[in-house]
Design an enzyme around this catalytic site. Structure first.
Site, PDB file in Angstrom:
ATOM      1  N   ARG A   1       9.212   5.561  16.322  1.00  0.00           N
ATOM      2  CA  ARG A   1       9.394   6.374  15.112  1.00  0.00           C
ATOM      3  C   ARG A   1       8.088   6.467  14.326  1.00  0.00           C
ATOM      4  O   ARG A   1       7.252   5.564  14.405  1.00  0.00           O
ATOM      5  CB  ARG A   1      10.426   5.724  14.197  1.00  0.00           C
ATOM      6  CG  ARG A   1      11.751   5.512  14.861  1.00  0.00           C
ATOM      7  CD  ARG A   1      12.507   4.553  13.997  1.00  0.00           C
ATOM      8  NE  ARG A   1      13.857   4.374  14.472  1.00  0.00           N
ATOM      9  CZ  ARG A   1      14.709   3.490  13.976  1.00  0.00           C
ATOM     10  NH1 ARG A   1      14.331   2.716  12.965  1.00  0.00           N
ATOM     11  NH2 ARG A   1      15.907   3.380  14.457  1.00  0.00           N
TER      12      ARG A   1
ATOM     13  N   ASP B   1       3.971  -5.648  12.083  1.00  0.00           N
ATOM     14  CA  ASP B   1       4.763  -5.996  10.892  1.00  0.00           C
ATOM     15  C   ASP B   1       6.250  -6.084  11.244  1.00  0.00           C
ATOM     16  O   ASP B   1       6.960  -6.969  10.752  1.00  0.00           O
ATOM     17  CB  ASP B   1       4.553  -4.961   9.784  1.00  0.00           C
ATOM     18  CG  ASP B   1       3.095  -4.880   9.363  1.00  0.00           C
ATOM     19  OD1 ASP B   1       2.383  -5.903   9.498  1.00  0.00           O
ATOM     20  OD2 ASP B   1       2.660  -3.800   8.918  1.00  0.00           O
TER      21      ASP B   1
ATOM     22  N   SER C   1       1.852  -2.977  23.906  1.00  0.00           N
ATOM     23  CA  SER C   1       2.906  -2.575  24.853  1.00  0.00           C
ATOM     24  C   SER C   1       3.089  -3.583  25.991  1.00  0.00           C
ATOM     25  O   SER C   1       4.024  -3.489  26.769  1.00  0.00           O
ATOM     26  CB  SER C   1       2.578  -1.205  25.437  1.00  0.00           C
ATOM     27  OG  SER C   1       1.341  -1.289  26.098  1.00  0.00           O
ATOM     28  N   ARG C   2       2.170  -4.558  26.088  1.00  0.00           N
ATOM     29  CA  ARG C   2       2.311  -5.579  27.136  1.00  0.00           C
ATOM     30  C   ARG C   2       3.143  -6.779  26.665  1.00  0.00           C
ATOM     31  O   ARG C   2       3.395  -7.695  27.431  1.00  0.00           O
ATOM     32  CB  ARG C   2       0.928  -6.028  27.622  1.00  0.00           C
ATOM     33  CG  ARG C   2       0.274  -4.965  28.521  1.00  0.00           C
ATOM     34  CD  ARG C   2      -1.180  -5.226  28.712  1.00  0.00           C
ATOM     35  NE  ARG C   2      -1.905  -5.015  27.472  1.00  0.00           N
ATOM     36  CZ  ARG C   2      -2.807  -5.848  26.956  1.00  0.00           C
ATOM     37  NH1 ARG C   2      -3.127  -6.944  27.579  1.00  0.00           N
ATOM     38  NH2 ARG C   2      -3.403  -5.568  25.812  1.00  0.00           N
TER      39      ARG C   2
ATOM     40  N   ASN D   1       0.842  -1.202   0.000  1.00  0.00           N
ATOM     41  CA  ASN D   1       0.000   0.000   0.000  1.00  0.00           C
ATOM     42  C   ASN D   1       0.871   1.243   0.000  1.00  0.00           C
ATOM     43  O   ASN D   1       2.045   1.191   0.390  1.00  0.00           O
ATOM     44  CB  ASN D   1      -0.857   0.082   1.275  1.00  0.00           C
ATOM     45  CG  ASN D   1      -1.919  -1.000   1.337  1.00  0.00           C
ATOM     46  OD1 ASN D   1      -2.398  -1.470   0.309  1.00  0.00           O
ATOM     47  ND2 ASN D   1      -2.280  -1.386   2.527  1.00  0.00           N
TER      48      ASN D   1
ATOM     49  N   GLY E   1       5.519   6.412  11.131  1.00  0.00           N
ATOM     50  CA  GLY E   1       5.340   5.647   9.900  1.00  0.00           C
ATOM     51  C   GLY E   1       5.541   4.158  10.125  1.00  0.00           C
ATOM     52  O   GLY E   1       6.113   3.740  11.139  1.00  0.00           O
TER      53      GLY E   1
HETATM   54  P1  ATP Z   1      -0.227  -3.146  14.127  1.00  0.00           P
HETATM   55  O1  ATP Z   1      -1.529  -3.661  13.585  1.00  0.00           O
HETATM   56  O2  ATP Z   1      -0.306  -1.752  14.692  1.00  0.00           O
HETATM   57  O3  ATP Z   1       0.922  -3.346  13.215  1.00  0.00           O
HETATM   58  P2  ATP Z   1      -0.499  -5.369  15.946  1.00  0.00           P
HETATM   59  O4  ATP Z   1      -1.804  -5.100  16.624  1.00  0.00           O
HETATM   60  O5  ATP Z   1      -0.448  -6.429  14.904  1.00  0.00           O
HETATM   61  O6  ATP Z   1       0.144  -4.020  15.403  1.00  0.00           O
HETATM   62  P3  ATP Z   1       0.748  -5.325  18.522  1.00  0.00           P
HETATM   63  O7  ATP Z   1       0.260  -6.409  19.403  1.00  0.00           O
HETATM   64  O8  ATP Z   1       0.216  -3.948  18.750  1.00  0.00           O
HETATM   65  O9  ATP Z   1       0.598  -5.778  17.017  1.00  0.00           O
HETATM   66  O10 ATP Z   1       2.335  -5.212  18.632  1.00  0.00           O
HETATM   67  C1  ATP Z   1       3.215  -6.226  18.181  1.00  0.00           C
HETATM   68  C2  ATP Z   1       4.415  -6.284  19.104  1.00  0.00           C
HETATM   69  O11 ATP Z   1       5.074  -5.000  19.070  1.00  0.00           O
HETATM   70  C3  ATP Z   1       4.084  -6.512  20.582  1.00  0.00           C
HETATM   71  O12 ATP Z   1       3.980  -7.896  20.860  1.00  0.00           O
HETATM   72  C4  ATP Z   1       5.274  -5.852  21.271  1.00  0.00           C
HETATM   73  O13 ATP Z   1       6.390  -6.742  21.311  1.00  0.00           O
HETATM   74  C5  ATP Z   1       5.619  -4.678  20.331  1.00  0.00           C
HETATM   75  N1  ATP Z   1       4.998  -3.418  20.775  1.00  0.00           N
HETATM   76  C6  ATP Z   1       3.808  -2.897  20.387  1.00  0.00           C
HETATM   77  N2  ATP Z   1       3.544  -1.736  21.017  1.00  0.00           N
HETATM   78  C7  ATP Z   1       4.619  -1.499  21.807  1.00  0.00           C
HETATM   79  C8  ATP Z   1       4.971  -0.447  22.725  1.00  0.00           C
HETATM   80  N3  ATP Z   1       4.162   0.599  22.945  1.00  0.00           N
HETATM   81  N4  ATP Z   1       6.160  -0.547  23.374  1.00  0.00           N
HETATM   82  C9  ATP Z   1       6.994  -1.594  23.170  1.00  0.00           C
HETATM   83  N5  ATP Z   1       6.727  -2.609  22.319  1.00  0.00           N
HETATM   84  C10 ATP Z   1       5.550  -2.579  21.657  1.00  0.00           C
HETATM   85  O1  RIB Z   2       0.220  -2.853   9.494  1.00  0.00           O
HETATM   86  C1  RIB Z   2       0.291  -1.530   9.056  1.00  0.00           C
HETATM   87  C2  RIB Z   2      -0.162  -1.420   7.635  1.00  0.00           C
HETATM   88  O2  RIB Z   2      -1.535  -1.721   7.571  1.00  0.00           O
HETATM   89  C3  RIB Z   2      -0.024  -0.021   7.055  1.00  0.00           C
HETATM   90  O3  RIB Z   2       1.232   0.199   6.455  1.00  0.00           O
HETATM   91  C4  RIB Z   2      -1.197   0.065   6.093  1.00  0.00           C
HETATM   92  O4  RIB Z   2      -0.794   0.059   4.747  1.00  0.00           O
HETATM   93  C5  RIB Z   2      -2.105  -1.121   6.430  1.00  0.00           C
HETATM   94  O5  RIB Z   2      -2.088  -2.056   5.445  1.00  0.00           O
END
Ligand code: ATP
Ligand code: RIB
Length: 311
Positions: free
Chosen positions: A290, A257, A228-229, A12, A292
């Protein structure tokens, strides 16, 4: 030698507005800042794997024949990702994600899948055997059609490739046997609830029940990511909670990702399982500090230095 990481997933262009807080339905929040990034779960995971690892990464994906698609292909080349099997589809636009990120780093995302939805089983079938035969890990997600994911998993399994399914987003309909064909599944809390058929989960009995249900479907390892957990890992005879590294979150888009891509890279270079989860957690913790999704993916050196500082 089997070392390659194959990522089968989406590409995307992320159009991001950073706002003070996310608007409610019908509301406008002004005063935001706009930026445009490369994104899509597949491309993000491929970039995360390429930066975190030292093995070749091949992305199987699709873009439209348009400016966004060309920019995405150029970005993949800069990352030295093999994009031979990124299809350029006519008469359909490249995938676009509209993303809002608030002050706490939380986001809301709407995706126009475009060419990602046209990535077909035939596109995966025409990837030569040699690509699968030289792969150690296949990582895939549901931003491309389920039937396409299924073929990728089947081809990988035939060649003894470890398969990781990041079930994001969970599709309306999922063939029952698909999960039984996966080695490692990496849902977040919403995704595991949907996969297990539960309304929601907490970190108590419902979490364990959901994980058990996935294992009963035939998945070998479940890694439930908990933001974050940290994450909770379970397989047939063991389970372990792995806390996240402390991080000041600026933008959590793509944390999952970063985690999945770095996990795939670590496993492909033969790291032991617990060490691979630690590597993935470190990559994800750096990424949330960071802005993005793709720009936030850390390099191998950054992950190594981060882990050294943690002791
Ligand atoms: P997204 O859809 O936003 O890409 P997700 O919901 O698939 O994320 P999360 O469970 O939010 O995945 O995060 C994946 C991993 O990233 C967590 O298991 C943890 O190790 C790390 N992580 C996420 N948020 C934080 C944070 N605030 N501080 C430290 N590590 C984090
Ligand atoms: O996991 C994050 C991604 O989900 C973004 O880069 C966006 O393109 C969506 O597909």
């Amino acid at each position: 030698m089997k070392k390659r990481v194959i990522v089968l997933g989406s590409i995307n262009t992320d159009l991001v507005v950073k706002v003070r807080r996310l608007p409610h339905p019908g509301e406008t929040v002004i005063g935001g800042t706009f930026y445009q990034n490369q994104g899509g779960k597949g491309a993000n995971q491929a970039v995360a794997a390429a930066r975190a690892g030292k093995n070749p990464v091949t992305l199987i994906a699709a873009v439209g024949n348009d400016v966004f698609g060309r920019e995405s292909l150029a970005a993949l080349q800069r990352e030295k990702i093999d994009s031979t099997y990124v299809e350029v589809k006519e008469d359909i636009s490249s995938g676009v994600a509209l993303i809002m990120v608030d002050e706490r780093g939380e986001n809301a995302i709407a995706v126009a899948s475009g060419a990602n939805s046209a990535l077909s089983p035939a596109d995966v079938r025409k990837v030569p055997d040699s690509v699968f035969e030289t792969a150690a890990v296949l990582l895939t997600c549901f931003e491309v059609p389920v039937e396409t994911v299924e073929i990728g998993i089947q081809r990988a399994r035939k060649c003894g490739v470890t398969t990781i399914l990041n079930p994001a987003p969970v599709p309306e309909e999922l063939p029952a046997e698909l999960l039984s064909e996966v080695d490692i599944v990496t849902p977040n809390e919403h995704e595991i609830a949907r996969l297990a058929g539960l309304p929601q989960i907490d970190e108590g009995a419902s979490m364990h029940a959901a994980v058990e249900r996935l294992l009963a479907y035939g998945v070998r390892k479940v890694v439930l990511t908990l933001g974050s957990r940290g994450c909770f890992f379970a397989e047939a005879n063991s389970a372990k909670y792995i806390p996240a590294f402390p991080a000041k979150a600026v933008d959590t888009t793509g944390a999952g990702d970063a985690f999945n891509g770095a996990l795939a890279a670590a496993l492909a270079e033969g790291r032991e399982w617990t060490e691979s989860l630690r590597w993935a957690s470190a990559a994800a913790a750096i990424s949330v500090t960071r802005a993005g999704a793709q720009p936030s993916m850390p390099s191998r050196q950054e992950i190594e230095e981060f882990l050294k500082r943690q002791g």
